[in-house]
Design an enzyme around this catalytic site. Structure first.
Site, PDB file in Angstrom:
ATOM      1  CG  ASP A   1      -7.149   3.344  -1.057  1.00 29.17           C
ATOM      2  OD1 ASP A   1      -7.826   2.307  -0.783  1.00 29.17           O
ATOM      3  OD2 ASP A   1      -7.410   4.249  -0.088  1.00 29.17           O
TER       4      ASP A   1
ATOM      5  CE  LYS B   1      -4.569   0.830   0.084  1.00 27.21           C
ATOM      6  NZ  LYS B   1      -5.337   0.446  -0.340  1.00 27.21           N
TER       7      LYS B   1
HETATM    8  P1  NDP Z   1     -12.887   7.710  -3.126  1.00 28.61           P
HETATM    9  O1  NDP Z   1     -11.804   8.768  -2.831  1.00 28.61           O
HETATM   10  O2  NDP Z   1     -13.548   7.742  -4.341  1.00 28.61           O
HETATM   11  O3  NDP Z   1     -14.161   8.117  -2.223  1.00 28.61           O
HETATM   12  C1  NDP Z   1     -13.939   8.063  -0.793  1.00 28.61           C
HETATM   13  C2  NDP Z   1     -15.246   8.511  -0.220  1.00 28.61           C
HETATM   14  O4  NDP Z   1     -15.334   8.518   1.183  1.00 28.61           O
HETATM   15  C3  NDP Z   1     -15.627   9.934  -0.522  1.00 28.61           C
HETATM   16  O5  NDP Z   1     -16.986  10.028  -0.438  1.00 28.61           O
HETATM   17  C4  NDP Z   1     -15.005  10.736   0.780  1.00 28.61           C
HETATM   18  O6  NDP Z   1     -15.664  11.943   1.056  1.00 28.61           O
HETATM   19  C5  NDP Z   1     -15.330   9.675   1.910  1.00 28.61           C
HETATM   20  N1  NDP Z   1     -14.343   9.792   2.883  1.00 28.61           N
HETATM   21  C6  NDP Z   1     -13.226   9.963   2.905  1.00 28.61           C
HETATM   22  N2  NDP Z   1     -12.533  10.133   4.079  1.00 28.61           N
HETATM   23  C7  NDP Z   1     -13.555  10.277   4.864  1.00 28.61           C
HETATM   24  C8  NDP Z   1     -13.584  10.596   6.335  1.00 28.61           C
HETATM   25  N3  NDP Z   1     -12.799  10.541   7.030  1.00 28.61           N
HETATM   26  N4  NDP Z   1     -15.127  10.420   6.898  1.00 28.61           N
HETATM   27  C9  NDP Z   1     -16.083  10.434   6.096  1.00 28.61           C
HETATM   28  N5  NDP Z   1     -15.924  10.222   4.801  1.00 28.61           N
HETATM   29  C10 NDP Z   1     -14.844  10.059   4.228  1.00 28.61           C
HETATM   30  O7  NDP Z   1     -12.404   6.341  -2.543  1.00 28.61           O
HETATM   31  P2  NDP Z   1     -12.756   4.875  -2.544  1.00 28.61           P
HETATM   32  O8  NDP Z   1     -14.318   5.118  -2.801  1.00 28.61           O
HETATM   33  O9  NDP Z   1     -12.034   4.362  -3.757  1.00 28.61           O
HETATM   34  O10 NDP Z   1     -12.601   4.177  -1.302  1.00 28.61           O
HETATM   35  C11 NDP Z   1     -13.361   4.142  -0.254  1.00 28.61           C
HETATM   36  C12 NDP Z   1     -12.895   2.926   0.804  1.00 28.61           C
HETATM   37  O11 NDP Z   1     -12.785   1.849  -0.069  1.00 28.61           O
HETATM   38  C13 NDP Z   1     -11.650   3.089   1.341  1.00 28.61           C
HETATM   39  O12 NDP Z   1     -11.506   2.674   2.799  1.00 28.61           O
HETATM   40  C14 NDP Z   1     -10.469   2.432   0.529  1.00 28.61           C
HETATM   41  O13 NDP Z   1      -9.540   2.071   1.198  1.00 28.61           O
HETATM   42  C15 NDP Z   1     -11.636   1.206   0.221  1.00 28.61           C
HETATM   43  N6  NDP Z   1     -11.268   0.470  -1.022  1.00 28.61           N
HETATM   44  C16 NDP Z   1     -11.238   0.970  -2.134  1.00 28.61           C
HETATM   45  C17 NDP Z   1     -10.889   0.242  -3.266  1.00 28.61           C
HETATM   46  C18 NDP Z   1     -11.059   0.640  -4.712  1.00 28.61           C
HETATM   47  O14 NDP Z   1     -10.892  -0.103  -5.480  1.00 28.61           O
HETATM   48  N7  NDP Z   1     -11.155   1.977  -4.851  1.00 28.61           N
HETATM   49  C19 NDP Z   1     -10.436  -1.184  -3.061  1.00 28.61           C
HETATM   50  C20 NDP Z   1     -10.842  -1.931  -1.723  1.00 28.61           C
HETATM   51  C21 NDP Z   1     -11.098  -0.977  -0.555  1.00 28.61           C
HETATM   52  P3  NDP Z   1     -14.939  13.285   0.828  1.00 28.61           P
HETATM   53  O15 NDP Z   1     -14.850  13.559  -0.581  1.00 28.61           O
HETATM   54  O16 NDP Z   1     -15.583  14.333   1.877  1.00 28.61           O
HETATM   55  O17 NDP Z   1     -13.426  13.005   1.334  1.00 28.61           O
END
Ligand code: NDP
Length: 447
Positions: free
Chosen positions: A166, A126
């Site tokens: 991510d 990571k």
């Molecule tokens: P994105 O950046 O596309 O979206 C993240 C989302 O989570 C946004 O809506 C963001 O809101 C919100 N968010 C981030 N930080 C916080 C916080 N502290 N409190 C509340 N909301 C928050 O990321 P992904 O959708 O790719 O990833 C989301 C999760 O999934 C993560 O945990 C990631 O590690 C996991 N994941 C992702 C994968 C992938 O293929 N993308 C694979 C496996 C796991 P805001 O815009 O306000 O920051």
């Protein structure tokens, strides 16, 4: 047994005392895997888990770039190369101001087990940076990504370490990172996944984590003779994982009530249907604005500032935002509102105490390392297609993704069944993930 687990955790704490998220992830694994090690002679006495919690390599580096006003900015870049026993390091890059060693080590550690569960030959890693992409222009993002890759390139490679996206790293960022890697290395290789379709990407990769999470939840429901049909579903986040989880829930006949970002959540009692979801995708992926703007177009929906959506009554909850976003109080509220299934799209979104509540109530609970593995699994399929220099169709990749999620579900059942028949998916995922990596480490000797 308790003293063995405590002894191990104390040792890990002494070495990593200031890394709470990493310790949380290790604790969850140790509590289920150490009893298994003790019962199985081949693993016993080999310090195998102690070797797994120590990253094979940790890289940190300076990332300097110039912003649009001509100011020089300095960020910190990281890559944690956690374990390569079963394949090249594989895991995403996160760009977010909260990124630090603890968060990346927890994610890298989880990734080792998750990648093993997919049955594909991928080790765990990571990386990322404390860079905040919010509010930056496309040119600033490009300059940052180029600078980041101008150092990272020497540590990665299609047979060494293959990063992906991510939080904060999507198709735009992967494009800029790939462009610089290709230039410096003078080679067009599948060194990153999540690439665009015209330059080595795989169909279904953008959808894979969200779809995979819903496929996993569907398997859990099916095992109970149930389905998504007519279920009220609460989703957190509005990024990549949340968007495609919502899309798949709708396809399976469920009703999506919420989406969120770090400022608050929207609650649409009438349901976020396909048309509204398309609007959300435009808001978040093209305009890159806050979820709050949803209510300007759909004024019958509510926006609740500064809160998470777990207070909304639902049958199924899909936490798809970030770590520790669902705590013990949230879990109790979900349970008292009749929630029967929680499937993690994000990595470690539920706190330890929240998971204990779900287990106590014996509801269906899937840990992210099993239920969100569809993303990295499809990245693995992207790597295979790159090696073959060939693209599978959308239906072919989707079928493989479904099979992989189904196999992960079966592995969880094999290793996670309690004496009373309850499936502890946390235990199942941890042990199933552990076995493959541990066997490879034992075969390769003390390296
Ligand atoms: P994105 O950046 O596309 O979206 C993240 C989302 O989570 C946004 O809506 C963001 O809101 C919100 N968010 C981030 N930080 C916080 C916080 N502290 N409190 C509340 N909301 C928050 O990321 P992904 O959708 O790719 O990833 C989301 C999760 O999934 C993560 O945990 C990631 O590690 C996991 N994941 C992702 C994968 C992938 O293929 N993308 C694979 C496996 C796991 P805001 O815009 O306000 O920051």
């Amino acid at each position: 047994m308790k003293s063995k687990i405590d002894g191990f955790l104390n040792l890990v704490k002494q070495r990593n005392g200031n890394e709470p998220e990493f310790l949380q992830a290790v604790e969850e694994v140790a509590e289920t895997v150490i009893p298994y090690i003790v019962k199985n002679d081949i693993y016993h006495g080999k310090n195998i888990l102690l070797r797994m919690v120590e990253p094979e390599r940790v890289i940190t580096f300076r990332v300097c770039w110039v912003d649009d006003s001509g100011e020089i900015q300095v960020n910190r870049g990281y890559r944690i190369q956690m374990n390569s026993a079963i394949g090249p390091y594989k895991g995403g890059l996160r760009f977010h101001p909260t990124v630090n060693m603890s968060i990346l080590k927890f994610l890298a550690f989880e990734q080792v087990f998750k990648n093993s569960l997919t049955t594909l030959p991928m080790g765990g890693g990571k990386g990322g940076s404390d860079f905040d992409p919010k509010g930056k222009s496309d040119n600033e993002i490009m300059r940052f990504c180029h600078s980041f890759m101008s150092e990272l390139f020497r540590h990665i490679g299609h047979n060494t370490d293959v990063p992906a996206g991510d939080i904060g790293v999507g198709a735009r960022e992967i494009g800029f990172l790939f462009g610089m890697y290709k230039k410096i290395s003078n080679g067009f290789t599948g060194v990153l996944t999540g690439k665009g379709m015209s330059w080595g990407g795989s169909l279904i990769r953008p959808e894979a984590t969200g779809y995979g999470n819903v496929y996993f939840a569907q398997k859990m429901l099916e095992a109970k003779g149930d389905s998504f049909e007519g279920k009220q579903v609460v989703i957190s986040g509005s990024g990549n994982v949340a968007q495609y989880a919502a899309e798949k829930v709708l396809q399976l006949g469920g009703k999506v009530l919420t989406l969120s970002d770090s400022s608050g959540y929207i609650y649409d009692e009438a349901g976020i249907d396909d048309e509204k979801l398309k609007f959300v995708m435009e808001l978040k992926n093209i305009k890159r604005v806050r979820i709050k703007e949803y209510i300007e177009t759909y004024p019958t929906a509510k926006y609740i500032e500064g809160k998470t959506p777990w207070e909304v009554k639902c049958d199924v909850a899909l936490p798809c935002a970030t770590q520790n976003e669902l705590n013990e109080t949230d879990a109790k509220i979900l349970l008292s509102n009749g929630c029967i299934c929680v499937s993690e799209g994000a990595n470690m979104p539920s706190t330890k105490k929240a998971i204990a509540e779900f287990h106590k109530a014996k509801i269906l609970f899937a840990p992210g390392k099993a239920s969100n593995a569809g993303g990295v699994a499809t990245s693995g399929l992207e790597m295979t297609q790159n090696s073959l220099r060939f693209n599978w169709t959308r239906a072919e990749v989707d079928e493989k993704l479904k099979d992989i999620m189904s196999n992960i579900h079966d592995s969880c059942i094999e290793f996670g069944k309690d004496d009373d028949g309850y499936i502890d998916y946390v235990k199942g995922a941890n042990i199933a993930g552990f076995v493959k990596v541990a066997d490879a480490m034992l075969a390769q000797g003390i390296v």
